[in-house]
Design a protein around this motif. Structure first.
Motif, PDB file in Angstrom:
ATOM      1  N   GLU A 315     -16.987   6.251 -33.504  1.00  0.00           N
ATOM      2  CA  GLU A 315     -18.260   6.013 -34.179  1.00  0.00           C
ATOM      3  C   GLU A 315     -18.444   7.022 -35.308  1.00  0.00           C
ATOM      4  O   GLU A 315     -18.520   8.221 -35.048  1.00  0.00           O
ATOM      5  N   HIS A 320     -26.354   2.861 -34.536  1.00  0.00           N
ATOM      6  CA  HIS A 320     -25.700   1.555 -34.647  1.00  0.00           C
ATOM      7  C   HIS A 320     -24.503   1.467 -33.703  1.00  0.00           C
ATOM      8  O   HIS A 320     -23.385   1.172 -34.106  1.00  0.00           O
ATOM      9  N   ASN A 321     -24.763   1.690 -32.430  1.00  0.00           N
ATOM     10  CA  ASN A 321     -23.703   1.662 -31.430  1.00  0.00           C
ATOM     11  C   ASN A 321     -23.478   0.276 -30.834  1.00  0.00           C
ATOM     12  O   ASN A 321     -22.623   0.107 -29.982  1.00  0.00           O
ATOM     13  N   GLY A 322     -24.251  -0.717 -31.274  1.00  0.00           N
ATOM     14  CA  GLY A 322     -24.138  -2.011 -30.606  1.00  0.00           C
ATOM     15  C   GLY A 322     -24.590  -1.847 -29.170  1.00  0.00           C
ATOM     16  O   GLY A 322     -25.596  -1.213 -28.891  1.00  0.00           O
ATOM     17  N   GLY A 338     -21.699  -2.275 -33.178  1.00  0.00           N
ATOM     18  CA  GLY A 338     -22.453  -2.046 -34.408  1.00  0.00           C
ATOM     19  C   GLY A 338     -21.554  -1.644 -35.563  1.00  0.00           C
ATOM     20  O   GLY A 338     -20.343  -1.412 -35.412  1.00  0.00           O
ATOM     21  N   ARG A 401     -24.622  -6.393 -38.123  1.00  0.00           N
ATOM     22  CA  ARG A 401     -25.086  -5.031 -38.394  1.00  0.00           C
ATOM     23  C   ARG A 401     -25.188  -4.204 -37.124  1.00  0.00           C
ATOM     24  O   ARG A 401     -24.497  -3.221 -36.944  1.00  0.00           O
ATOM     25  N   ASN A 402     -26.058  -4.612 -36.235  1.00  0.00           N
ATOM     26  CA  ASN A 402     -26.222  -3.877 -34.976  1.00  0.00           C
ATOM     27  C   ASN A 402     -26.882  -4.798 -33.971  1.00  0.00           C
ATOM     28  O   ASN A 402     -28.077  -4.711 -33.722  1.00  0.00           O
ATOM     29  N   TRP A 404     -28.384  -6.206 -30.894  1.00  0.00           N
ATOM     30  CA  TRP A 404     -28.953  -5.598 -29.693  1.00  0.00           C
ATOM     31  C   TRP A 404     -29.522  -6.694 -28.806  1.00  0.00           C
ATOM     32  O   TRP A 404     -30.542  -7.266 -29.070  1.00  0.00           O
ATOM     33  N   SER A 721     -31.794   2.569 -37.773  1.00  0.00           N
ATOM     34  CA  SER A 721     -31.253   2.515 -36.425  1.00  0.00           C
ATOM     35  C   SER A 721     -31.873   1.382 -35.639  1.00  0.00           C
ATOM     36  O   SER A 721     -32.831   0.749 -36.064  1.00  0.00           O
ATOM     37  N   ARG A 722     -31.328   1.149 -34.466  1.00  0.00           N
ATOM     38  CA  ARG A 722     -31.877   0.127 -33.603  1.00  0.00           C
ATOM     39  C   ARG A 722     -33.296   0.466 -33.222  1.00  0.00           C
ATOM     40  O   ARG A 722     -34.166  -0.385 -33.101  1.00  0.00           O
TER      41      ARG A 722
END
Length: 919
Positions: A315, A320-322, A338, A401-402, A404, A721-722
């Motif tokens: 990372e 944006h870690n998915g 992400g 993008r991310n 969730w 961010s998420r």
């Protein structure tokens, strides 16, 4: 063209053909305190309720039997004169408004023996068949009033002319689209909730194993996964504990951590589960996907030694870690990762998401079957880019993008329409949030597009983009961080079938989409909590915590969501709610299932609801006064008002009931400030303190078998961010998990945050000597004169000092005396001592600050920055904490008094009320 389509979607937001008008005071409810239903078979006796009511064939047979027992007392002429009255009165048990007719809406009041009649109908009944009253009531004492019309109708008449029989049948307003999902005048669907689990620390996911046991498993961001039985009891031993490996922090909005768990489709035979979490490897942050197998000794525990790493992805940034894992109906494992973080996907020429040679910003699909020997996974032969040398073969879709929270559509229960579709919420940059249906090889546009609009104009104008548009996108005035949901395919709530229910983390909105099969278009409706009257069913509530983290589905297909009042991995303010439709339920017995037995080793923590049920409220909810705060516009309508509890020692969190007023940002929002974890709903009159619920699991034998009963019927880092920025709301979510819940009073004022910061649980006012950082200084005097009852003068009383417990801490500074910073000194076995800075990090600092009443540690001061405690012994060294301990003594450390340091390494901390406040 995209903008036109988006505008069209917004214009259709308030139209939904399957919902009925909002009716003030309407409340269909049966005598069992549950919503009405459509009988599985048409009724033959109480025919007026064949399409919708409170009786099935079995109940109708009982009514018909009673009818004939009464009619046996009549001759033919009496049969002709009174039969229709008797049948109509008895059949009101089947009316969808039966609870109102029988005065049974409140379970705490006595129920009428007969339904409430309209005045004219009662008079007519008295004139023709007055002698039947004692037969219907089965009470001989009613014979005395049969001759008196006034007394007769005083017993039977219902003063509410809209709901009395027979007017309730002919009232067009009450019967229009009866049984459809209720909606207010602006189209907001009225639903209710049931509390299922509580005291959760950022619950990121709930899943089931699909093994017939109907257990459900809740994952916390810290790295715990807990197993729950169908009755809501939690098994005390974690199903999985990865807290030592998971990379996260107690900071609100940290996206790293344990993010998801998924069970193999054949878990019952394979015993395999898959997890998605953040790790740090040689100071490099990574995403790790691992496989675990079930312990051979306990069916409720995964073997921690069985971890097999399937995949690790570096990372570039901490956001944006998915964080989604799921299995499709094709049997393959889908992994949603992400774009790598930061803002605008700045990596490379086109960004990670458009680069098919990178795993970031992708949906991956791999085969994990039969992997005991050989590689941990294989590539499905029909993956779309298997033959593309410039692409990773794992890639199934790209340009995300991310994402969730994603889900697989079970399909319609009868036709299987929609089965296998993948729906995802993809968090936007700074304008739009979107919902997508994932297809093989699809390009979902990021970073060229955000929602329907262009983000990178150069990429957006590229004719080869060929991106797939979302099925729905909404602007940031509605919410800033989408949380994907599920299409309802359960049994208990027939009205919700095919409804995609999702939410927004930042705004706290619940939303829905419904597909038009003829056009393929998806229509939007917001979801609001039903008013007290609408949700007046046993065990139902109509408030929830704002930060919607995840949605979930149980083994039977019923729908849930998980939210928290304080988005920190260290605060147990999370609750899981079941979504309830108060308008209609499935017929009795239709949703019956038999769960497989579960053998439990150890103890169970039985579920105790902490929310206030709607049907227990004695007063209506008052709208608190509010002071607008312009600086809160970036977090939409909820956070435009700050709530300050009138009880100064209670930490506050946001909890609210979305209403029409909420959506327009008016001051009539039902916004509650409550202690963490709270149990509160403000009323017009002050309420008494509700007793604190404590978990005291009973001691059981080491091994026992849990045989479930049949299932009962349902009686918001960076702005990219998420979670988005929480800087403006954090002062509203202060709390610490280890403190007991205090008493509280009704919220009466709402003030700007600079006027007064809400105190943390059990922290005294500044006028008290027991200040943060000086917990050991306690003056035992009560400040009152002690009177000698004999009148011979007063006897001086001794000052009592509180005995300090092991592990108590204080902050001492040789310079400026400030209560929130200083050298850390700990009390152990009757003496004060210092702590060395070896291994001492922010997690250990968080433990200290929480002990002193601060929810955040701003920084750790090393090398005796706060002064040397040379007059004290060094008591602790090599302190390594997870961040959730109550005291430093619970952390990993060297033995008390053993150290290899000097006072030049005395550690200090700076604490604060807000993670983002300046020192």
């Amino acid at each position: 063209m995209n903008g036109v389509r988006f505008q069209a979607l917004l214009q259709s937001c308030w139209l939904l053909v399957f919902v009925s008008p909002w009716l003030v005071g309407s409340h269909p409810q049966c005598l069992d305190y549950k919503p009405p239903f459509k009988p599985p078979e048409p009724l033959t006796f109480c025919t007026e309720y064949s399409q919708f009511g409170c009786c099935d064939s079995e109940q109708e047979q009982l009514i018909m039997r009673r009818y004939y027992l009464v009619m046996d007392f009549f001759d033919y002429s009496g049969y002709v004169a009174c039969g229709k009255y008797i049948r109509s009165i008895l059949c009101q048990e089947c009316s969808p408004y039966a609870a109102h007719l029988y005065d049974a809406e409140d379970a705490n009041t006595p129920m009428r023996k007969l339904p409430g009649l309209c005045g004219e109908y009662c008079t007519d009944f008295w004139h023709r068949c007055r002698s039947t009253l004692s037969l219907l009531t089965e009470d001989d004492e009613t014979v005395e009033i049969e001759a008196d019309r006034d007394k007769f109708c005083a017993l039977l008449e219902l003063k509410d002319r809209d709901y009395c029989y027979p007017n309730v049948l002919t009232n067009a307003e009450l019967n229009t689209d009866l049984g459809a999902v209720r909606a207010d005048p602006e189209g907001c669907l009225q639903l209710c909730l049931q509390e299922v689990a509580n005291l959760l620390r950022n619950p990121v996911a709930m899943v089931h194993a699909n093994d017939g046991t109907h257990r459900f498993f809740i994952a916390e961001q810290l790295g715990y996964v807990w197993a729950y039985l169908p009755n809501g009891s939690r098994i005390d031993k974690p199903f999985l504990n990865l807290t030592n490996a998971v990379l996260t922090s107690p900071w609100a909005g940290d996206e790293r951590g344990f993010l998801c768990v998924a069970f193999h489709p054949r878990y019952k035979s394979t015993g395999k589960a898959y997890v998605y979490y953040s790790v740090s490897v040689k100071r490099e942050e990574r995403i790790r996907i691992s496989e675990f197998t079930l312990s051979v000794n306990d069916m409720n525990v995964l073997d921690p030694a069985s971890e097999r790493i399937l995949l690790e992805v570096v990372e570039p940034a901490s956001n944006h870690n998915g964080g989604q894992l799921l299995f499709g109906y094709d049997g393959y494992l889908y992994i949603f990762i992400g774009d790598g973080g930061k803002a605008g996907d700045p990596f490379g020429e086109f960004g990670n998401a458009q680069n098919k040679s990178s795993l970031l910003g992708k949906v991956l699909r791999v085969d994990v079957d039969d992997n005991s020997s050989g590689p941990p996974y294989r590539i499905p032969p029909d993956n779309p880019f298997v033959k593309d040398p410039r692409a990773r073969p794992e890639v199934y879709a790209y340009g995300v993008r991310n994402m969730w929270r994603c889900s697989v559509d079970r399909g319609d229960r009868l036709t299987r329409t929609g089965r296998g579709r993948l729906l995802c919420g993809d968090v936007g940059q700074n304008k739009f949030e979107e919902v997508d249906i994932i297809t093989k090889g699809g390009n979902y546009g990021w970073r060229a597009k955000e929602g329907f609009s262009c983000y990178d104009k150069k990429l957006c104008s590229n004719s080869s983009l060929d991106d797939i548009l979302p099925i729905f996108a909404y602007p940031h005035k509605l919410g800033k961080s989408v949380t994907g949901g599920y299409i309802y395919r359960g049994c208990e709530m027939p009205n919700l079938n095919g409804l995609y229910i999702f939410g927004d983390f930042m705004s706290g909105r619940l939303m829905s989409l419904k597909e038009d099969p003829s056009t393929g278009e998806w229509h939007y409706n917001e979801i609001c909590m039903g008013k007290d009257q609408t949700c007046n069913f046993p065990k139902t509530i109509n408030t929830y915590y704002k930060y919607i983290i995840s949605f979930a589905e149980d083994e039977a297909g019923e729908l849930y969501f998980l939210s928290t009042g304080s988005p920190s991995a260290a605060v147990p303010a999370g609750v899981m709610y079941k979504i309830i439709d108060p308008s209609r339920r499935a017929p009795p017995g239709k949703c019956h299932f038999t769960a497989s037995p579960v053998t439990v080793k150890g103890k169970l923590s039985h579920f105790h609801p902490r929310e206030r049920f709607v049907n227990r409220r004695k007063t209506t909810t008052a709208a608190p006064t509010a002071t607008p705060i312009p600086t809160y516009t970036n977090t939409t309508f909820i956070n435009r008002f700050v709530v300050t509890s009138s009880y100064p020692t209670a930490a506050t969190t946001i909890r609210w009931t979305p209403t029409t007023a909420d959506r327009h940002g008016t001051t009539t929002a039902r916004l509650h400030a409550v202690p963490t974890p709270p149990i509160y709903s403000p009323t017009k009159t002050p309420t008494t303190q509700r007793p604190r619920v404590t978990y005291q699991p009973t001691t059981r034998k080491p091994e026992k078998s849990y045989q479930p009963t049949t299932r009962p019927a349902p009686k918001q880092h960076q702005t990219t961010s998420r979670y988005h920025s929480l800087a403006t709301t954090e002062h509203l979510t202060k709390g610490r998990p280890t403190m007991p819940r205090p008493s509280f009073r009704e919220v009466t004022t709402m003030r700007p945050p600079k006027t007064q910061k809400p105190n943390v649980l059990n922290v005294p006012k500044m006028s008290d000597k027991r200040l943060k950082g000086h917990a050991e200084e306690v003056d035992g005097s009560d400040g009152q004169n002690r009177v000698n009852k004999k009148g011979r003068g007063s006897k001086q009383t001794k000052v009592r000092h509180r005995k300090l417990k092991n592990g108590a801490v204080r902050l001492v500074s040789d310079g400026e005396k400030l209560p929130d910073r200083g050298r850390v000194e700990i009390h152990v076995k009757g003496e004060w001592g210092t702590v060395c800075d070896d291994l001492f990090d922010s997690k250990a600092g968080a433990v200290v600050c929480r002990q002193l009443g601060y929810p955040f540690v701003l920084r750790v001061a090393r090398r005796a920055e706060m002064g040397e405690g040379s007059n004290l012994n060094i008591l602790l060294d090599d302190v390594k904490c997870e961040g959730t301990e109550k005291t430093l003594l619970e952390c990993k450390r060297a033995k008390i008094g053993e150290h290899n340091c000097s006072h030049k390494e005395d550690v200090g901390v700076v604490c604060g009320h807000d993670e983002f406040e300046e020192e």
